[in-house]
Write a protein that holds these residues in place. Sequence first.
Motif, PDB file in Angstrom:
ATOM      1  N   LEU A   1      12.659  81.566  62.253  1.00  0.00           N
ATOM      2  CA  LEU A   1      12.038  80.244  62.132  1.00  0.00           C
ATOM      3  C   LEU A   1      12.170  79.655  60.725  1.00  0.00           C
ATOM      4  O   LEU A   1      11.829  78.496  60.508  1.00  0.00           O
TER       5      LEU A   1
ATOM      6  N   ALA B   1       2.764  72.941  56.218  1.00  0.00           N
ATOM      7  CA  ALA B   1       2.827  73.674  54.945  1.00  0.00           C
ATOM      8  C   ALA B   1       2.449  75.145  55.090  1.00  0.00           C
ATOM      9  O   ALA B   1       2.460  75.887  54.112  1.00  0.00           O
TER      10      ALA B   1
ATOM     11  N   ARG C   1      19.953  78.085  58.166  1.00  0.00           N
ATOM     12  CA  ARG C   1      20.217  76.820  58.860  1.00  0.00           C
ATOM     13  C   ARG C   1      21.385  76.051  58.264  1.00  0.00           C
ATOM     14  O   ARG C   1      21.996  75.233  58.951  1.00  0.00           O
TER      15      ARG C   1
ATOM     16  N   GLY D   1      14.325  73.136  61.114  1.00  0.00           N
ATOM     17  CA  GLY D   1      13.110  72.697  60.425  1.00  0.00           C
ATOM     18  C   GLY D   1      12.391  71.650  61.265  1.00  0.00           C
ATOM     19  O   GLY D   1      12.964  71.051  62.179  1.00  0.00           O
ATOM     20  N   CYS D   2      11.122  71.449  60.946  1.00  0.00           N
ATOM     21  CA  CYS D   2      10.328  70.520  61.750  1.00  0.00           C
ATOM     22  C   CYS D   2      10.800  69.074  61.572  1.00  0.00           C
ATOM     23  O   CYS D   2      11.058  68.373  62.553  1.00  0.00           O
ATOM     24  N   PHE D   3      10.957  68.622  60.324  1.00  0.00           N
ATOM     25  CA  PHE D   3      11.440  67.250  60.120  1.00  0.00           C
ATOM     26  C   PHE D   3      12.844  67.069  60.713  1.00  0.00           C
ATOM     27  O   PHE D   3      13.110  66.063  61.393  1.00  0.00           O
TER      28      PHE D   3
ATOM     29  N   GLY E   1       1.792  66.300  59.640  1.00  0.00           N
ATOM     30  CA  GLY E   1       0.483  66.916  59.499  1.00  0.00           C
ATOM     31  C   GLY E   1       0.533  68.089  58.545  1.00  0.00           C
ATOM     32  O   GLY E   1       1.613  68.583  58.185  1.00  0.00           O
TER      33      GLY E   1
HETATM   34  C1  LIG Z   1       3.447  69.513  55.142  1.00  0.00           C
HETATM   35  C2  LIG Z   1       4.564  70.344  54.575  1.00  0.00           C
HETATM   36  O1  LIG Z   1       4.491  70.806  53.463  1.00  0.00           O
HETATM   37  N1  LIG Z   1       5.619  70.530  55.374  1.00  0.00           N
HETATM   38  C3  LIG Z   1       6.734  71.345  55.001  1.00  0.00           C
HETATM   39  C4  LIG Z   1       7.697  71.450  56.138  1.00  0.00           C
HETATM   40  C5  LIG Z   1       7.793  72.865  56.576  1.00  0.00           C
HETATM   41  C6  LIG Z   1       8.833  73.150  57.594  1.00  0.00           C
HETATM   42  O2  LIG Z   1       8.687  73.078  58.741  1.00  0.00           O
HETATM   43  O3  LIG Z   1       9.999  73.382  57.189  1.00  0.00           O
HETATM   44  P1  LIG Z   1      10.797  74.682  56.810  1.00  0.00           P
HETATM   45  O4  LIG Z   1      10.819  75.570  57.967  1.00  0.00           O
HETATM   46  O5  LIG Z   1      12.129  74.212  56.462  1.00  0.00           O
HETATM   47  O6  LIG Z   1      10.074  75.244  55.631  1.00  0.00           O
HETATM   48  C7  LIG Z   1       7.457  70.796  53.786  1.00  0.00           C
HETATM   49  O7  LIG Z   1       7.605  69.599  53.647  1.00  0.00           O
HETATM   50  O8  LIG Z   1       7.974  71.612  53.019  1.00  0.00           O
END
Ligand SMILES: CC(=O)N[C@@H](CCC(=O)OP(=O)(O)O)C(=O)O
Length: 345
Positions: A99, A185, A104, A150-152, A181
């Motif tokens: 994950l 993090a 990636r 990644g989520c984004f 949200g």
């Molecule tokens: C709110 C917050 O801090 N979000 C994370 C996203 C984390 C995530 O999903 O990404 P990775 O798996 O690539 O770490 C950030 O922006 O770093």
Amino acid sequence: MTKKKVAIIGATGYTGSELVRILVNHPEVEITMITSETYAGKNITDVHPFLQGIADFKLHSVEDIDDANADLVFLALPHGVSMDFVKRFQNKPFKIVDLSGDFRLQTPEVYEEWYQKAHSFSQGFSLAKFGLPELFSEEIKQSNLVANPGCFPTGAILGAAPLLVGDYIEASPLIVDSKTGVTGAGIKSKPVNLYSNVNDNFKAYGLKKHRHTIEIQEVLGAAAGNDIAVQFTPHLLPIDRGILSTIYAKPKKSITDNDLQEIYSKFYAAKPFVRLRNQVPATKDVRGSNFCDIYTTYDDRTGMIIVISAIDNLVKGAAGQAVHNMNLMLGLDESAGLNLVPVQP
Ligand SMILES: CC(=O)N[C@@H](CCC(=O)OP(=O)(O)O)C(=O)O
Ligand SMILES: NC(=O)C1=CN([C@@H]2O[C@H](COP(=O)(O)OP(=O)(O)OC[C@H]3O[C@@H](n4cnc5c(N)ncnc54)[C@H](OP(=O)(O)O)[C@@H]3O)[C@@H](O)[C@H]2O)C=CC1
């Protein structure tokens, strides 16, 4: 049918415990081990009481992993940590869904530039497949190592891919403006995520250098067949779960809302977790589910296409997508265990 066996490394974190929540209801999979280094010997319900009576599993140290007899192992670990486990597990008989962001990107050099840290297992890059099932299901089915997106990037890539693959838009710049949200993090406390810094507040972060910029750019560039430039800015919302991304793109030729609907319907035909919406989606429309909701429209005043996508960062953006990848890798029905109805209100 005998159930497939799976283990979760890092089960006490947000994505690890979300994997437990989803997998306890999976009809064809049983969890044979969950691990934690901090809480080994305790029960997951000591850390996550919401699982009491549902998943009263003991937490093991990762040193016990062979006892899991796993067909597949999830690594729900921070990036920079996962790579060492992928290296250590390379000759084990199980498949891996990682994950983290450690595998990636296309090369270790690009990883080191964007993550600002050395990579300890560069051989893993040629083994890993990018785990976005809507685009790469055939590669995922054949793979023993999947890098869960990644989520984004999940919301951004699903939002923009039909336009780039079909060559309908100018490839650069593609503007992706996302709001997330706080669970994105992770579970460890950091000053920036203190209640007093997040509640009743809203801010942008990671301008120009967030590591998801390159992930979005590489995957969409490869899908488009040429180099693209992505302008990505994340923002932190005072909510637990959810990512809403607004994507702006300039069409190469005049386009209508009907054209957009046709392009997206064709592209996502038979993709069970993409819902094309005729209203603007909200984070609560997908909360707790594996859906990515997408809305498209064309603004003839500015000549821009606007695409809005909504996901739950912990489900379609992490654990749900990881289970989707697991289903493909283990030859199961791709939707098995993922019939998760969004939680409202
Ligand atoms: C709110 C917050 O801090 N979000 C994370 C996203 C984390 C995530 O999903 O990404 P990775 O798996 O690539 O770490 C950030 O922006 O770093
Ligand atoms: N949160 C999100 O929305 C998303 C997260 N991701 C990615 O998924 C991964 C997991 O994220 P998330 O669950 O949020 O992270 P958390 O910080 O919530 O959990 C990570 C877990 O990893 C374990 N861990 C930490 N360091 C080590 C170590 N050195 N060795 C062994 N175990 C360790 C910890 O468990 P313990 O101390 O109990 O051993 C911890 O509970 C990350 O790579 C993240 O970037 C991807 C998409 C979305």
